[in-house]
Design a protein around this motif. Structure first.
Motif, mmCIF file in Angstrom:
data_model
loop_
_atom_site.group_PDB
_atom_site.id
_atom_site.type_symbol
_atom_site.label_atom_id
_atom_site.label_comp_id
_atom_site.label_asym_id
_atom_site.label_seq_id
_atom_site.Cartn_x
_atom_site.Cartn_y
_atom_site.Cartn_z
ATOM 1 N N TRP A 1 16.475 -9.956 -12.725
ATOM 2 C CA TRP A 1 16.904 -9.932 -14.079
ATOM 3 C C TRP A 1 18.487 -9.556 -14.432
ATOM 4 N N PHE B 1 15.221 -12.696 -17.560
ATOM 5 C CA PHE B 1 14.291 -12.507 -16.501
ATOM 6 C C PHE B 1 14.316 -13.846 -15.673
ATOM 7 N N LYS C 1 15.130 -7.431 -9.285
ATOM 8 C CA LYS C 1 14.372 -6.628 -9.916
ATOM 9 C C LYS C 1 13.530 -5.389 -8.777
ATOM 10 N N ASP D 1 11.001 -0.721 -13.157
ATOM 11 C CA ASP D 1 11.414 0.006 -14.192
ATOM 12 C C ASP D 1 11.175 1.488 -14.295
ATOM 13 N N SER E 1 17.822 -1.730 -9.877
ATOM 14 C CA SER E 1 17.949 -3.340 -9.379
ATOM 15 C C SER E 1 18.646 -3.136 -8.047
#
Length: 303
Positions: free
Chosen positions: A57, A154, A195, A198, A283
């Motif tokens: 991302w 993304f 990525k 999250d 990340s």
């Protein structure tokens, strides 16, 4: 007979087809991939269902329209609760320790007839202590929110299968040269961070102490299990403290009804009006892709 067909990647328009179009092809040592790029985290499946993909991302953040907020906090009412037991006393004026008689089932639904547990014979029932209705000591806060969607760019890099594919909306890309440049035919350059995850959460909603509200109950006690022969009707019992009542002589306690005279729950205010996004996204290292023309990604010539 000679025919030509061309397919365009969604990032650019379909070009005209010609017999002399030269389609760049990656070399075997270029670490080629099919690269999908978009503005949604809903990534497509790789061709042939391959699972050995790489996700990345760029410029990722909580979508601006959410202003780093997960949702508005709210609090449920502080409910009134009916008395769930009485104490039957063998002595007058509730002078002994008494026996607990459960009324828990009387509140579901309020007012229906229940058999007392245990039943109390008449020679052991001279007075009764009635517990007060109560108000819940706290309000239930909103359910835990989930973080709002991410905005940004993304990418998913799928293994190159050795041929251009029409069923996957992506570019054919290779690794940059040793000096970091992209060789001719693969000049569309993209950089993404890997990525990892999250790791955002939402702050919990909390409620203040209940305020206001009125809880008042009526308790009716009966000598029979069908609640037709009433012994005592104790009305207007508030939340202050338990009270003692005398019982008719030689009358057993076998049934009860419990109802609300006033059922006005208390209210609570949230300690914070909004649940906020907490934490960050994680990340990895940056990866550079050198991709084929952003316009033609596939062509074939049939003779």
């Amino acid at each position: 007979m000679r025919s030509t067909s061309c397919f365009a990647f969604s990032m650019a328009a379909l070009l005209g087809c010609g017999e002399d179009i030269e389609i760049p092809r990656p070399r075997t040592d270029d670490n080629p991939v099919l690269l999908w790029v978009g503005d949604t985290a809903d990534l497509p499946m790789c061709p042939d269902g391959r699972l050995d993909y790489w996700d990345g991302w760029a410029d990722v953040r909580t979508a601006p329209q959410y202003q780093n907020e997960c949702g508005t906090c709210a609090c449920s009412p502080a409910a009134c609760v009916l008395p769930d037991m009485v104490k039957a006393h063998e002595a007058a004026l509730c002078a002994d320790e008494g026996i607990e008689v459960k009324l828990a089932d009387a509140a579901d639904p309020p007012g229906h007839c229940i058999k007392t547990s245990p039943p109390v014979p008449g020679d052991a029932f001279a007075s009764v202590t009635i517990g007060p209705p109560t108000m819940a000591p706290a309000c239930q806060a909103s359910a835990q929110f989930t973080p709002p969607p991410l905005g940004g760019t993304f990418a998913r890099a799928c293994p190159w299968t050795g041929e251009y594919r029409t069923g996957f909306d992506g570019l054919v890309c290779i690794a940059p040269e040793h000096d970091g440049s992209c060789r001719p035919g693969f000049s569309a350059r993209f950089e993404f961070k890997e990525k990892i995850r999250d790791a955002r959460t939402c702050t919990a909603c909390e409620c203040g102490e209940p305020v206001g509200g009125v809880c008042v109950a009526d308790v009716l006690l009966f000598s029979d299990t069908s609640c037709s022969d009433m012994l005592i009707s104790i009305n207007g019992i508030g939340t202050e403290e338990e009270i003692c009542y005398g019982a008719p002589a030689d009358s057993p306690l076998a049934g009860a009804r419990v109802v609300f005279a006033r059922d006005e729950p208390g209210t609570c205010s949230p300690k914070a009006t909004v649940s906020l996004v907490d934490g960050t996204i994680e990340s990895g290292a940056t990866r550079t892709f050198c991709c084929s023309s952003e316009e033609i990604i596939y062509g074939n010539v049939d003779n």
